[in-house]
Design an enzyme around this catalytic site. Sequence first.
Site, PDB file in Angstrom:
ATOM      1  N   SER A  64      53.382  70.880  22.505  1.00  0.00           N
ATOM      2  CA  SER A  64      52.447  69.800  22.200  1.00  0.00           C
ATOM      3  C   SER A  64      51.084  70.287  21.706  1.00  0.00           C
ATOM      4  O   SER A  64      50.312  69.496  21.175  1.00  0.00           O
ATOM      5  CB  SER A  64      52.247  68.889  23.410  1.00  0.00           C
ATOM      6  OG  SER A  64      51.524  69.553  24.431  1.00  0.00           O
ATOM      7  N   LYS A 101      46.149  69.649  27.288  1.00  0.00           N
ATOM      8  CA  LYS A 101      45.869  68.699  26.201  1.00  0.00           C
ATOM      9  C   LYS A 101      44.384  68.775  25.858  1.00  0.00           C
ATOM     10  O   LYS A 101      43.576  69.318  26.599  1.00  0.00           O
ATOM     11  CB  LYS A 101      46.193  67.252  26.610  1.00  0.00           C
ATOM     12  CG  LYS A 101      47.648  66.993  26.964  1.00  0.00           C
ATOM     13  CD  LYS A 101      48.537  66.968  25.739  1.00  0.00           C
ATOM     14  CE  LYS A 101      49.955  66.616  26.071  1.00  0.00           C
ATOM     15  NZ  LYS A 101      50.749  67.722  26.604  1.00  0.00           N
TER      16      LYS A 101
END
Length: 152
Positions: A64, A101
């Site tokens: 990600s 993230k």
Amino acid sequence: MLASLHDFISASCLPTREVPLFGCLIPAGFPSPADDHLDPTFDLTHFLFRNPASTFLARVSGDSMTGAGIHPGDLVAVDRALRAVHGSIVVAVVEGEHTIKRLQLRAGAPWLVAENSRYPPLPVSPEAGLVVWGVVTHVIHSLGSGSVFGVK
């Protein structure tokens, strides 16, 4: 996604390791003549870990964050003493799970944003129990193994 918390390695447990530092900048553009000398040694541990007592290494799993240059299998240095701000890449705990993230604040609310278009931004509700565990300061990324022109 990151390994579980018990897989984090404290930087304060790592031995100091000085390595030779090449004395001139290496251009990434056209080649130029370089001096063949080494500067005094360079403490890589000191460079990577500004706050060794609060910095940990963790291995990344998942894709990600590839757009930020963080790939599966990479090691990230995570400093728990730094304050996360809008745009920081963080290790966050959401609903008991660690993830890596980019933190964004949208209208005052936290969002966790992947750096891969396959993953949608994640708004974090107060019920999710977001904890910013630390701020990612460095990534150690292997360019692969093998030989180039017979040199290992």
